[in-house]
Motif scaffolding. Structure first.
Motif, PDB file in Angstrom:
ATOM      1  N   UNK A 190       7.764  -4.700  -4.507  1.00 41.06           N
ATOM      2  CA  UNK A 190       7.341  -3.985  -3.297  1.00 41.06           C
ATOM      3  C   UNK A 190       8.219  -4.369  -2.123  1.00 41.06           C
ATOM      4  N   UNK A 191       8.111  -3.579  -1.081  1.00 41.47           N
ATOM      5  CA  UNK A 191       8.819  -3.880   0.157  1.00 41.47           C
ATOM      6  C   UNK A 191       7.888  -3.723   1.342  1.00 41.47           C
ATOM      7  N   UNK A 192       8.099  -4.533   2.344  1.00 44.03           N
ATOM      8  CA  UNK A 192       7.285  -4.494   3.564  1.00 44.03           C
ATOM      9  C   UNK A 192       8.238  -4.440   4.758  1.00 44.03           C
ATOM     10  N   UNK A 193       7.956  -3.536   5.673  1.00 45.82           N
ATOM     11  CA  UNK A 193       8.778  -3.399   6.868  1.00 45.82           C
ATOM     12  C   UNK A 193       7.858  -3.238   8.075  1.00 45.82           C
ATOM     13  N   UNK A 194       7.897  -4.206   8.984  1.00 46.48           N
ATOM     14  CA  UNK A 194       7.132  -4.107  10.224  1.00 46.48           C
ATOM     15  C   UNK A 194       8.071  -3.801  11.374  1.00 46.48           C
ATOM     16  N   UNK A 195       7.780  -2.732  12.077  1.00 44.24           N
ATOM     17  CA  UNK A 195       8.566  -2.333  13.235  1.00 44.24           C
ATOM     18  C   UNK A 195       7.646  -2.286  14.439  1.00 44.24           C
ATOM     19  N   UNK A 196       8.102  -2.834  15.551  1.00 42.32           N
ATOM     20  CA  UNK A 196       7.212  -2.976  16.708  1.00 42.32           C
ATOM     21  C   UNK A 196       7.867  -2.477  17.981  1.00 42.32           C
ATOM     22  N   UNK A 197       7.033  -2.164  18.948  1.00 44.09           N
ATOM     23  CA  UNK A 197       7.460  -1.802  20.295  1.00 44.09           C
ATOM     24  C   UNK A 197       6.690  -2.672  21.274  1.00 44.09           C
ATOM     25  N   UNK A 198       7.412  -3.245  22.231  1.00 40.10           N
ATOM     26  CA  UNK A 198       6.788  -4.177  23.169  1.00 40.10           C
ATOM     27  C   UNK A 198       6.934  -3.682  24.607  1.00 40.10           C
ATOM     28  N   UNK A 199       6.054  -4.185  25.439  1.00 44.30           N
ATOM     29  CA  UNK A 199       6.091  -3.895  26.873  1.00 44.30           C
ATOM     30  C   UNK A 199       5.605  -5.131  27.607  1.00 44.30           C
ATOM     31  N   UNK A 200       6.372  -5.596  28.584  1.00 47.50           N
ATOM     32  CA  UNK A 200       6.031  -6.815  29.322  1.00 47.50           C
ATOM     33  C   UNK A 200       5.799  -7.993  28.377  1.00 47.50           C
ATOM     34  N   UNK A 201       6.693  -8.077  27.356  1.00 46.94           N
ATOM     35  CA  UNK A 201       6.674  -9.198  26.406  1.00 46.94           C
ATOM     36  C   UNK A 201       5.432  -9.238  25.513  1.00 46.94           C
ATOM     37  N   UNK A 202       4.674  -8.161  25.469  1.00 51.09           N
ATOM     38  CA  UNK A 202       3.536  -8.078  24.546  1.00 51.09           C
ATOM     39  C   UNK A 202       3.713  -6.854  23.660  1.00 51.09           C
ATOM     40  N   UNK A 203       3.220  -6.942  22.427  1.00 45.66           N
ATOM     41  CA  UNK A 203       3.368  -5.841  21.493  1.00 45.66           C
ATOM     42  C   UNK A 203       2.478  -4.664  21.901  1.00 45.66           C
ATOM     43  N   UNK A 204       3.097  -3.505  22.072  1.00 43.89           N
ATOM     44  CA  UNK A 204       2.320  -2.282  22.309  1.00 43.89           C
ATOM     45  C   UNK A 204       1.683  -1.810  21.009  1.00 43.89           C
ATOM     46  N   UNK A 205       2.502  -1.783  19.973  1.00 42.77           N
ATOM     47  CA  UNK A 205       1.992  -1.432  18.648  1.00 42.77           C
ATOM     48  C   UNK A 205       2.952  -1.965  17.593  1.00 42.77           C
ATOM     49  N   UNK A 206       2.439  -2.085  16.395  1.00 42.00           N
ATOM     50  CA  UNK A 206       3.228  -2.477  15.237  1.00 42.00           C
ATOM     51  C   UNK A 206       2.983  -1.447  14.144  1.00 42.00           C
ATOM     52  N   UNK A 207       4.039  -0.980  13.498  1.00 43.65           N
ATOM     53  CA  UNK A 207       3.907  -0.099  12.338  1.00 43.65           C
ATOM     54  C   UNK A 207       4.177  -0.939  11.097  1.00 43.65           C
ATOM     55  N   UNK A 208       3.138  -1.155  10.312  1.00 43.79           N
ATOM     56  CA  UNK A 208       3.261  -1.953   9.088  1.00 43.79           C
ATOM     57  C   UNK A 208       3.505  -1.011   7.921  1.00 43.79           C
ATOM     58  N   UNK A 209       4.755  -0.974   7.468  1.00 46.68           N
ATOM     59  CA  UNK A 209       5.117  -0.102   6.346  1.00 46.68           C
ATOM     60  C   UNK A 209       5.094  -0.871   5.043  1.00 46.68           C
ATOM     61  N   UNK A 210       4.483  -0.273   4.036  1.00 44.09           N
ATOM     62  CA  UNK A 210       4.355  -0.918   2.727  1.00 44.09           C
ATOM     63  C   UNK A 210       4.745   0.071   1.634  1.00 44.09           C
ATOM     64  N   UNK A 211       5.626  -0.365   0.752  1.00 42.46           N
ATOM     65  CA  UNK A 211       5.971   0.428  -0.423  1.00 42.46           C
ATOM     66  C   UNK A 211       5.725  -0.391  -1.678  1.00 42.46           C
ATOM     67  N   UNK A 212       4.952   0.160  -2.600  1.00 45.13           N
ATOM     68  CA  UNK A 212       4.651  -0.543  -3.848  1.00 45.13           C
ATOM     69  C   UNK A 212       5.082   0.327  -5.021  1.00 45.13           C
ATOM     70  N   UNK A 213       5.928  -0.208  -5.869  1.00 47.42           N
ATOM     71  CA  UNK A 213       6.356   0.508  -7.073  1.00 47.42           C
ATOM     72  C   UNK A 213       5.264   0.346  -8.129  1.00 47.42           C
ATOM     73  N   UNK A 214       4.393   1.338  -8.204  1.00 47.70           N
ATOM     74  CA  UNK A 214       3.210   1.226  -9.063  1.00 47.70           C
ATOM     75  C   UNK A 214       3.508   1.708 -10.479  1.00 47.70           C
TER      76      UNK A 214
END
Length: 331
Positions: A190-214
């Protein structure tokens, strides 16, 4: 799917467990035998399992399993993290869809799942093999509101959640290669990719991407990846319910996310270290500014990997490509 595909499926389903000759298909569809073969390859890429015999023709062995919203809602009953689910057939990347939704104000717990990704991506800009009907390709919007420097902790938390989830679904030895790849027998599952956007040094949101080869089969992978990648089906020999994988992951993530928000990173660090296949093995690390050898010995309180060098000094590493001496140590 065009009319030829639909007609081929009808013809194959009309003779279950039996072969339909290429000549009969060619005549029925008014196309060449070569065109029939190309249509079959396209159907296989869509998740259909077709057995081909030069002498006998083609036989339908299995159809792609479709994730459905009612099925997922039943499996997720009792959970509270996921607030909405966007279920799609084919997208370039669930990360892109989830990020767009987050920018438009989607709340924490917005889950995007695709049956197929045409341009799935992993860490370090790598592509991710994401055929239709055979894996779990999803991205979840999180809004933790924590300082930006703690973002690596969420990556490690997600890896622990996915590892625990998969171990609860299949009786396989699965471990975490730093920071968040899951391996079975040294091959990536599997692979995991977290991508985030911050504002004033705090995370606005995080996108937690997950791929599993089932349920990917060997022919689903480029030949050059077969030495470093595998699937739950290849490793365990049985097809796995993809909905069960989604539900197990969400339940584990919900539990660990609550523990993290309540107690901090300490419990997550302990769990990660227990599941790691990285620690105490000499390795070479390709960091952005240097390449060096050392032995990982644990995580620090920020989520950095602690690596002991030959001179006895211990350095924290937040970002690096890790390569073990073994040829099949994964990517």
């Amino acid at each position: 799917m065009n009319l030829n595909y639909n007609r081929i499926i009808e013809l194959l389903e009309g003779q279950p467990e039996q072969y339909v000759s290429g000549e009969a298909l060619s005549r029925e569809l008014n196309i060449s035998r070569t065109a029939v073969w190309k249509q079959m390859k396209k159907l296989e890429s869509q998740g259909y399992r077709i057995e081909a015999s030069r002498r006998l023709g083609y036989r339908l062995m299995g159809k792609p399993s479709k994730l459905t919203l009612p099925e997922l809602l039943v499996k997720l009953e009792g959970t509270t993290l996921v607030r909405s689910i966007k279920l799609l057939d084919s997208v370039d990347s669930t990360q892109n869809i989830a990020q767009q939704m987050a920018e438009e104000g989607a709340p924490e717990g917005t889950l995007v799942i695709a049956d197929q990704q045409t341009n799935g991506r992993g860490r370090l800009g790598r592509s991710w093999v994401s055929p239709a009907g055979k894996g779990v390709w999803m991205s979840l919007v999180l809004r933790p509101g924590i300082p930006l420097q703690f973002a690596p902790q969420l990556t490690l938390l997600t890896a622990v959640a996915l590892c625990r989830a998969l171990k609860s679904v299949v009786p396989l030895e699965i471990g975490i290669k730093w920071p968040n790849d899951l391996l079975i027998g040294g091959k990536k599952i599997s692979g995991i990719l977290l991508e985030s956007t911050a504002e004033d040094e705090r995370l606005r949101y995080v996108i937690a991407g997950v791929g599993v080869s089932v349920n990917l089969e060997p022919e689903d992978y480029p030949k050059e990846l077969l030495d470093v990648a595998t699937s739950l089906l290849i490793a365990g020999g049985e097809h796995i319910d993809r909905g069960a994988v989604v539900a197990a992951f969400i339940r584990q993530l919900e539990h660990l996310y609550a523990v993290y928000q309540r107690e901090g990173f300490g419990p997550i660090r302990t769990l990660w270290e227990a599941l790691s296949v990285t620690l105490h093995k000499p390795t070479k690390l390709y960091a952005p500014t240097e390449v060096f050898e050392g032995t990982p010995i644990g995580l620090d309180e920020r989520g950095a990997l602690l690596v002991e060098k030959a001179d006895g000094s211990v350095v924290p590493v937040f970002s690096a490509e890790m390569r073990f001496p073994e040829a099949n140590s994964g990517g």
